[in-house]
Structure formats: structure tokens, C-alpha cells
Design a protein around this motif. Structure first.
Motif, PDB file in Angstrom:
ATOM      1  N   GLY A  69       3.543  10.365  -7.098  1.00  0.00           N
ATOM      2  CA  GLY A  69       4.429  10.811  -8.161  1.00  0.00           C
ATOM      3  C   GLY A  69       3.705  11.161  -9.441  1.00  0.00           C
ATOM      4  O   GLY A  69       4.206  11.934 -10.271  1.00  0.00           O
ATOM      5  N   ARG A  70       2.515  10.588  -9.611  1.00  0.00           N
ATOM      6  CA  ARG A  70       1.757  10.859 -10.832  1.00  0.00           C
ATOM      7  C   ARG A  70       0.990  12.175 -10.791  1.00  0.00           C
ATOM      8  O   ARG A  70       0.433  12.607 -11.806  1.00  0.00           O
ATOM      9  N   ASP A 113       3.192   0.814 -16.011  1.00  0.00           N
ATOM     10  CA  ASP A 113       2.312   0.927 -14.847  1.00  0.00           C
ATOM     11  C   ASP A 113       2.470  -0.312 -13.966  1.00  0.00           C
ATOM     12  O   ASP A 113       2.140  -1.431 -14.377  1.00  0.00           O
ATOM     13  N   GLU A 114       2.981  -0.103 -12.758  1.00  0.00           N
ATOM     14  CA  GLU A 114       3.169  -1.212 -11.822  1.00  0.00           C
ATOM     15  C   GLU A 114       1.991  -1.400 -10.880  1.00  0.00           C
ATOM     16  O   GLU A 114       1.935  -2.393 -10.152  1.00  0.00           O
ATOM     17  N   ILE A 115       1.103  -0.463 -10.863  1.00  0.00           N
ATOM     18  CA  ILE A 115       0.018  -0.506  -9.887  1.00  0.00           C
ATOM     19  C   ILE A 115      -0.850  -1.759 -10.032  1.00  0.00           C
ATOM     20  O   ILE A 115      -1.208  -2.390  -9.023  1.00  0.00           O
ATOM     21  N   PRO A 116      -1.223  -2.173 -11.261  1.00  0.00           N
ATOM     22  CA  PRO A 116      -2.026  -3.404 -11.351  1.00  0.00           C
ATOM     23  C   PRO A 116      -1.329  -4.615 -10.741  1.00  0.00           C
ATOM     24  O   PRO A 116      -1.969  -5.415 -10.033  1.00  0.00           O
ATOM     25  N   ASP A 117      -0.016  -4.764 -10.995  1.00  0.00           N
ATOM     26  CA  ASP A 117       0.711  -5.881 -10.400  1.00  0.00           C
ATOM     27  C   ASP A 117       0.760  -5.770  -8.881  1.00  0.00           C
ATOM     28  O   ASP A 117       0.619  -6.768  -8.155  1.00  0.00           O
ATOM     29  N   LYS A 146       0.839  -1.212   0.000  1.00  0.00           N
ATOM     30  CA  LYS A 146       0.000   0.000   0.000  1.00  0.00           C
ATOM     31  C   LYS A 146       0.869   1.255   0.000  1.00  0.00           C
ATOM     32  O   LYS A 146       0.578   2.236  -0.698  1.00  0.00           O
ATOM     33  N   THR A 147       1.927   1.229   0.794  1.00  0.00           N
ATOM     34  CA  THR A 147       2.834   2.374   0.824  1.00  0.00           C
ATOM     35  C   THR A 147       3.458   2.625  -0.549  1.00  0.00           C
ATOM     36  O   THR A 147       3.575   3.776  -1.010  1.00  0.00           O
ATOM     37  N   LYS A 148       3.818   1.529  -1.219  1.00  0.00           N
ATOM     38  CA  LYS A 148       4.427   1.670  -2.551  1.00  0.00           C
ATOM     39  C   LYS A 148       3.419   2.205  -3.556  1.00  0.00           C
ATOM     40  O   LYS A 148       3.738   3.075  -4.385  1.00  0.00           O
ATOM     41  N   ILE A 149       2.183   1.720  -3.503  1.00  0.00           N
ATOM     42  CA  ILE A 149       1.141   2.197  -4.416  1.00  0.00           C
ATOM     43  C   ILE A 149       0.864   3.674  -4.190  1.00  0.00           C
ATOM     44  O   ILE A 149       0.729   4.466  -5.143  1.00  0.00           O
ATOM     45  N   ASP A 150       0.783   4.061  -2.911  1.00  0.00           N
ATOM     46  CA  ASP A 150       0.543   5.477  -2.609  1.00  0.00           C
ATOM     47  C   ASP A 150       1.683   6.355  -3.116  1.00  0.00           C
ATOM     48  O   ASP A 150       1.461   7.477  -3.599  1.00  0.00           O
TER      49      ASP A 150
END
Length: 355
Positions: free
Chosen positions: A40-41, A199-203, A31-35
Motif C-alpha cells: 500500500g505504501r 506505522d504498524e510495521i515495527p510492532d 508476514k502477509t500483513k506486513i507485505d
């Protein structure tokens, strides 16, 4: 019954809880990485805002066109269903009548009437024509009813109009799809220029979902283990209650048997006491007899004045003898039974009288 041991269950539950804790830690890190990626976006959102808004407008317009296309197709399906119903009615009419249209029946009636009016024929032929005309008129009524019940004939122009509308809507949809693809290309180009990686978010979301599934399975396993242990405990307590109830019943029966035995012993003891007691006041009578026998050892027969004194002044009871004191030993023995000074005074007086 042996009581179930919870130590094994607690050990298994603790292991599963440790696994759940590890999964929660991984989910927190993901979750921290996704946030962080989303944060950054935010700077890139302004660059892609225009093509994104255009893409949203195109999608909204496409949705309206898709709804219109579905409506036209629904109307075409209704016309096709009506056409199939008319064809089925026409088939049923052909099986009953020669003509399937009211116009054809009217034309046939006009021809027969014209023939009957302008031709010479025999009476039998004229009757046949009249019967045919009557049958055609009856069939006309039947055909008319069947056509009305089926909704009437399908207008080919209406179907062609709907098909034209469907074609026009389809062309608009294709044009909007082309514009949508162009906007997507523009957004991809902007992202490439800004150096945005894949995009890494889906993974990351998938990994987080996998950890959640592990947590879910661990909790299900814990609940299953508890349910199984609860069943074992319920079976144990059922047997334990049955055993305690049986033990209580046995103790009650033993106590009742002891009480019954005690009652029997009490009855026997009381009966034995009654048997050994003898006659009423038997003990007192025996004591009196023994006392009388003992007193007789101190009595003796006297003659002379003593007998006269006894006969003249002292009243005696049958079986009793009056004795005189002769010395100190007799007085001492007499005091064993009297124990009072009155008797001594009386004895002195008695002695005086005897002198």
C-alpha cells in the motif's frame, strides 16, 4: 535393567511441535500483513521521493563532516599530549638545571662572559665564573636533548588553528542538522496529507520476532529432552551390555563345567567297561567251553570194532571220541551241528565201513 519408555518423550515432543506449528502460522499471518502494508505504501513513495533524496544527501554530507570533526579532535589530542610531554620534560629539567630553555642558558652564558671580560676580580672569582659557564654549557646540551626527545615545544598558533577549524565544522554540522529536521517535517506533512496512519510495521516485526523466540525456545526444549532421554538410554544400554556379558560368562562357565563333568563320566565309564571286560577273548573261550560241555552230552565210550576202526583209520585228537550213528534221532541231532549234506554222505560211508 528396565528399558526406558519413549511414550512420555514422544508426547512432550508432539506438544512442543504443535506449539511450533501455531507460531509458524502466526508468523505467516504477520508476514502477509506486513507485505500488504508495504504494497500500500508504494503509491506514496513518489510523493516523498524528493524530500527523502534530500535527506539522504544531508546524511551523507553529515557523515563527511563527522569524520572531519573526529580528525581535528585527534590532532588536538596529539598536540595536548605533546604539550604534556614538554611540561613533564621541563619539570625534569628544573630538577636538574636552573634553566629550562636554551635561550635562557645562552643569555646567562653571555652575561657571565661579559662580566668576566669587563670586570676586575680575583683569580678565585674568575675560576668560579669559568666553572659556572662550563656547567651552563653542559646543561644547554642536556636541555636541548630533552626538548628534541619530547618533540619540541607546542606551537600555540597551530592549536588555535585546529580549534578554529573544529568550530567551523561544528557550525556546519548544526546547520545540516537543522536542514535534516526541516526535511523530516516535510515528509511527515506529506504523509499526513496522504492519510497514512501510524506505522504498524515495527510492532508487527516485534510480534513476529516474539513468535520466532518461542519457536527457538521450543526447539531448544526438544533438544534438551532428547539429550536427557539419550542419557537415560545410554545408561540402560550400558547396564544391559554388562548384564549380557555377565550372563554369557556364566553360561560359558556352566558349559565348561558340564563338559568337564561329561569328560569325567566318560573316563569313569570307559574304566568300568575295562574292569568288566575281563581277560582278552574271555567271551570266546567261555563260548567254546560251553560248546564242548554241550557236545560231551552226546558222546559215549565204545568197544570192539569201533575202537579198532578208530585206531586204524581215523585220526583223533586227545580228548575227542569218535561216535557212530545208530538211528534217525542220532542223525537228526548230528545235523544240528553239521548242517551240510557232506557230513551225511560221510556218515553213510562210515556206516558202510562199520558194517
Amino acid at each position: 535393567p528396565e528399558k526406558p519408555d519413549r511414550s512420555q518423550l514422544d508426547a512432550q515432543i508432539n506438544t512442543l511441535r504443535e506449539q511450533i506449528s501455531k507460531c509458524h502460522d502466526k508468523m505467516g499471518a504477520l508476514k502477509t500483513k506486513i507485505d500488504g502494508i508495504k504494497e500500500g505504501r508504494k503509491g506514496q513513495g513518489s510523493a516523498t521521493a524528493a524530500p527523502r533524496n534530500k535527506l539522504i544527501e544531508l546524511r551523507t554530507e553529515l557523515k563527511g563532516l563527522y569524520d572531519e570533526q573526529n580528525g581535528i579532535r585527534t590532532k588536538l589530542k596529539a598536540l595536548d599530549a605533546q604539550r604534556d610531554a614538554v611540561r613533564a620534560q621541563q619539570k625534569a629539567i628544573r630538577e636538574k638545571c636552573q634553566y629550562v630553555k636554551v635561550e635562557d642558558i645562552d643569555r646567562a652564558i653571555d652575561e657571565l662572559e661579559n662580566k668576566m671580560s669587563h670586570s676586575s676580580m680575583s683569580l678565585n672569582d674568575e675560576k668560579k665564573l669559568v666553572a659556572q659557564i662550563s656547567d651552563l654549557r653542559k646543561s644547554k646540551t642536556l636541555v636541548k636533548e630533552l626538548v628534541e626527545s619530547s618533540g619540541g615545544a607546542v606551537d600555540p598558533a597551530a592549536r588555535e588553528t585546529l580549534q578554529a577549524q573544529l568550530k567551523g565544522v561544528s557550525e556546519k554540522i548544526r546547520a545540516l542538522k537543522d536542514q535534516e529536521q526541516e526535511q523530516r517535517k516535510i515528509m511527515d506533512q506529506i504523509k499526513a496529507e496522504l492519510g497514512e496512519s501510524k506505522d504498524e510495521i515495527p510492532d508487527l516485526f516485534k510480534q513476529k520476532s516474539d513468535q520466532y523466540e518461542i519457536v527457538k525456545k521450543c526447539k531448544e526444549t526438544i533438544n534438551k529432552l532428547r539429550d536427557e532421554h539419550r542419557k537415560v538410554e545410554d545408561e540402560y544400554w550400558t547396564k544391559e551390555r554388562a548384564w549380557r556379558a555377565q550372563a554369557k560368562e556364566d553360561r560359558q562357565k556352566k558349559w565348561e563345567a558340564e563338559q568337564e563333568e561329561r569328560k569325567k563320566r566318560d573316563i569313569e565309564r570307559k574304566q568300568r567297561q575295562l574292569d568288566e571286560a575281563g581277560e582278552p577273548f574271555d567271551r570266546e573261550v567261555t563260548t567254546c567251553e560251553q560248546l564242548v560241555s554241550y557236545l560231551k552230552t552226546f558222546t559215549r565210550a565204545e568197544a570192539g570194532p569201533a575202537q579198532a576202526a578208530t585206531g586204524s583209520g581215523v585220526k583223533t585228537v586227545d580228548g575227542m571220541v569218535v561216535m557212530n550213528k545208530k538211528g534217525g534221532n542220532d542223525a537228526e541231532m548230528d545235523s544240528w551241528f553239521t548242517g551240510t549234506g557232506g557230513k551225511k554222505k560221510g556218515g553213510k560211508k562210515k556206516n558202510k565201513s562199520e558194517k
